[in-house]
Scaffold this active site. Sequence first.
Site, PDB file in Angstrom:
ATOM      1  N   ASN C  19     104.381  56.766 128.723  1.00 28.35           N
ATOM      2  CA  ASN C  19     105.827  56.695 128.567  1.00 28.35           C
ATOM      3  C   ASN C  19     106.337  55.619 129.517  1.00 28.35           C
ATOM      4  O   ASN C  19     106.021  55.635 130.709  1.00 28.35           O
ATOM      5  CB  ASN C  19     106.466  58.055 128.907  1.00 28.35           C
ATOM      6  CG  ASN C  19     107.971  58.049 128.703  1.00 28.35           C
ATOM      7  OD1 ASN C  19     108.697  57.318 129.377  1.00 28.35           O
ATOM      8  ND2 ASN C  19     108.448  58.856 127.778  1.00 28.35           N
ATOM      9  N   THR C  42     108.058  57.809 123.256  1.00 32.49           N
ATOM     10  CA  THR C  42     109.446  57.649 123.683  1.00 32.49           C
ATOM     11  C   THR C  42     110.120  59.005 123.503  1.00 32.49           C
ATOM     12  O   THR C  42     109.956  59.672 122.481  1.00 32.49           O
ATOM     13  CB  THR C  42     110.159  56.492 122.952  1.00 32.49           C
ATOM     14  OG1 THR C  42     111.498  56.413 123.446  1.00 32.49           O
ATOM     15  CG2 THR C  42     110.161  56.639 121.447  1.00 32.49           C
ATOM     16  N   GLU C  43     110.855  59.430 124.539  1.00 32.92           N
ATOM     17  CA  GLU C  43     111.251  60.838 124.626  1.00 32.92           C
ATOM     18  C   GLU C  43     112.265  61.247 123.566  1.00 32.92           C
ATOM     19  O   GLU C  43     112.504  62.432 123.372  1.00 32.92           O
ATOM     20  CB  GLU C  43     111.755  61.174 126.037  1.00 32.92           C
ATOM     21  CG  GLU C  43     112.898  60.336 126.538  1.00 32.92           C
ATOM     22  CD  GLU C  43     112.419  59.213 127.447  1.00 32.92           C
ATOM     23  OE1 GLU C  43     111.372  58.599 127.142  1.00 32.92           O
ATOM     24  OE2 GLU C  43     113.120  58.928 128.441  1.00 32.92           O
ATOM     25  N   ASN C  44     112.846  60.275 122.886  1.00 36.58           N
ATOM     26  CA  ASN C  44     113.783  60.624 121.819  1.00 36.58           C
ATOM     27  C   ASN C  44     113.071  60.914 120.495  1.00 36.58           C
ATOM     28  O   ASN C  44     113.727  60.929 119.449  1.00 36.58           O
ATOM     29  CB  ASN C  44     114.846  59.537 121.648  1.00 36.58           C
ATOM     30  CG  ASN C  44     114.262  58.168 121.413  1.00 36.58           C
ATOM     31  OD1 ASN C  44     113.330  57.770 122.114  1.00 36.58           O
ATOM     32  ND2 ASN C  44     114.774  57.441 120.444  1.00 36.58           N
ATOM     33  N   SER C  84     109.396  66.993 121.901  1.00 37.03           N
ATOM     34  CA  SER C  84     109.125  65.791 122.688  1.00 37.03           C
ATOM     35  C   SER C  84     108.972  66.126 124.169  1.00 37.03           C
ATOM     36  O   SER C  84     108.083  65.604 124.848  1.00 37.03           O
ATOM     37  CB  SER C  84     110.265  64.789 122.504  1.00 37.03           C
ATOM     38  OG  SER C  84     109.976  63.595 123.181  1.00 37.03           O
TER      39      SER C  84
END
Lengths: 239, 239, 207, 207
Positions: C19, C42-44, C84
Amino acid sequence: MVNKTVASAADAVADIYDGATILIGGFGEAGSPIELIHALIDQGAKDLTVVSNNTGSGQVGLAALIANRQVRKMICSFPKSANSVVFPELYTRGEIELELVPQGTLAERIRCGGAGIPAFYTPTSVNTPLAEGKEIRHFNGNPYVMEYAIRGDFALVKSLKADRYGNLVYHKTARNFNPVMCTAATTTIVQAKHLVEVGSLDPETVITPGIFVQRVLEVTHPMEESVLVAENRRYPWNR
Amino acid sequence: MVNKTVASAADAVADIYDGATILIGGFGEAGSPIELIHALIDQGAKDLTVVSNNTGSGQVGLAALIANRQVRKMICSFPKSANSVVFPELYTRGEIELELVPQGTLAERIRCGGAGIPAFYTPTSVNTPLAEGKEIRHFNGNPYVMEYAIRGDFALVKSLKADRYGNLVYHKTARNFNPVMCTAATTTIVQAKHLVEVGSLDPETVITPGIFVQRVLEVTHPMEESVLVAENRRYPWNR
Amino acid sequence: MAEVAQKVAADIPDASYVNLGIGIPEMVAGFVPEGRELIYHTENGLLGMGPTPVPGHEDPELINAGKKCVTAIPGASFFHHADSFMMIRGGHIDYCVLGAFQVSQEGDLANWSTGETNAIPAVGGAMDLVAGVKNIFVITQHTTKTGEPKIVQQCTYPLTGKQVVTRIYTNYAIIDIRDKKLYIRELAPGIEMEFLQQVTGAPLHQD
Amino acid sequence: MAEVAQKVAADIPDASYVNLGIGIPEMVAGFVPEGRELIYHTENGLLGMGPTPVPGHEDPELINAGKKCVTAIPGASFFHHADSFMMIRGGHIDYCVLGAFQVSQEGDLANWSTGETNAIPAVGGAMDLVAGVKNIFVITQHTTKTGEPKIVQQCTYPLTGKQVVTRIYTNYAIIDIRDKKLYIRELAPGIEMEFLQQVTGAPLHQD
């Protein structure tokens, strides 16, 4: 390069050690990774703690693992079913431990194990024998039980398809506990009916992203537990 | 017969009341239900608590709802961004409240709201100002913060497709908070780009099962927030 | 900082899940050594983030955590925010590369707030990342624009996490953090030990 | 018990989400009144459970909680166990119809264990269902095979949940539970009030 495929069931389970905690997917025979379980019987690791919703049927799969005396303790919600004979017999004789967990609590404890959440509160089992000895706490005036996360050293999982990244999709209600178990083990081992090319699974429909999977074995023609039970088969076959 | 479709955005949000807590999907503009938010501006409910990852951009969508002074309090992880002007201005003047929540904690609090779990423990924010005043508890020797579930009276959500049962699929990273928000509101209101026939969504690929959705509105050509912001548009258009 | 980003990329093992924070950390993706395959999270809600799209092929609903348009590689997957952050909090991500306001000699990180009274606080996913990712690397200019040390004995800004950073990459050096001490791993060309200590707010050690 | 199952079905409003327990409760699905659409949830990961498959079209991986082969209706969805129990625990299911060993006048339910020493305890999803579903109906024979009351002042068997049952459907009557008391809602044809009280282990009330 990311390549999680392994060549054989024996390779897939080779490093499972005595005393390990193993999460085993499936609800009854649906989604039960029977070839991986049989490989674990061949491999012989013992003193295992097994987390699985049931305890297997007949003398194959999980029931055969228990019959082979490799399991010290079962953590499950429903240890008996129409064709389960092995666990009830050992349990009645006091030769296997049981931690009985409500089904939804079991699923959530495993999810929390995968999500880095050590404990949570649930209304399930409040005022019942299964809450005895557990912390009760009130939120908004209602009582809840604190439950701890469950993690496995290994998970044995069955999927419909997998790619070399470990992305998985499942078949109907064979999905059940498998996706949450993938997330909660140090080493997640999958048997997939179809090993497919990277890029052939639609990113919108992947159920288990590859990050949760360490090993993938293709088992093109998995055995059906109910057929084996009906035929009175027993594993190991040559016993 | 199960039919959750509604005829207009005004109908969809008609019963939102003063003081309600509203979960609003989206990460930036991706997945933000802009037509439903604009309908809520027209509708005029005030004193709202809004739970959303950001606070909107420019003078449209969530930013316009805030500019219209309908929001008493924001619960979010990242209240400022390149084009956010409304919230920062009101916040600096002390005219809107802010509860700042780490993004993963926000997502999990909402999921717990939908899952009937009143509280859980997380390692996130331990030893930081965001853990101040919160209960710290150790598990296996490590410290965790207790966090409470978040529920909404309403959720406003954007999806790619929906059927009359409320089954939803999303588009790429527009999925973000939308599925968890669907689960955590008393009344979940969805704007879908395509209303499709029951049976046309593959049961294996439904992301939000209809049980989590109460109302579905088809919005075939949703506006793009970034386009509106670039054009310096402001809602209501006639202001 | 391109050379520094390249150093970071060189240190991330093949087949890692990574990340990258917003800003300078994003540069790391441009320098993956030949033959190595890294999978970006990607955390979204995307695992398998690919490079910036060709102009004209942007999709405003395919973005990264910095809300920039990205692509998805073959073998990618989309998921919701709770899933996520299971990946993040649950320890499934191998490396996270973040920017910093300050890093302490003990590995404390401050990168979300300067604590100024009138600033709008915004935390995003930073606290989740430092709490859950196995290895936290920081990439940063060695000093602030005004020449103040960013590597310090104790952070004066509000913390993102305590004892979380294991390595710092700057324009002057690569520094490991072990046992609450700073160890010089590598000096940039032309940087002398004595100079480095002058611009660092905590004692430097050598193995 | 077919007529009793039909009574239950008649009382479940259109467009409800319904979970049916294993055994007699499964019969309810056969009696949905014309024009009503109920959506059946089975906790092993299916919303929109349809009828038993045509012989020869069974799929051993499309089953219900009782591990019998079922079908999926158009508009169904599959999901994993944690998501399935979000639906249950989170209060999203409108009605659950369960069998019972005992029900107390306060609505306590015992349906998972007789508490016998040598029995194998098995709980499944019963405790989750009674904790999370909005309306818990019980369908049961009014007495045990040996004629003992199943509706009692206090359960002697281990509880599944406390004060959870709101209505009991038996071969003799339909009984509501309100304010910790039993209220007769309907008597089966030929059943007298006096007889019903004799075979019921707690006082019956009438509005």
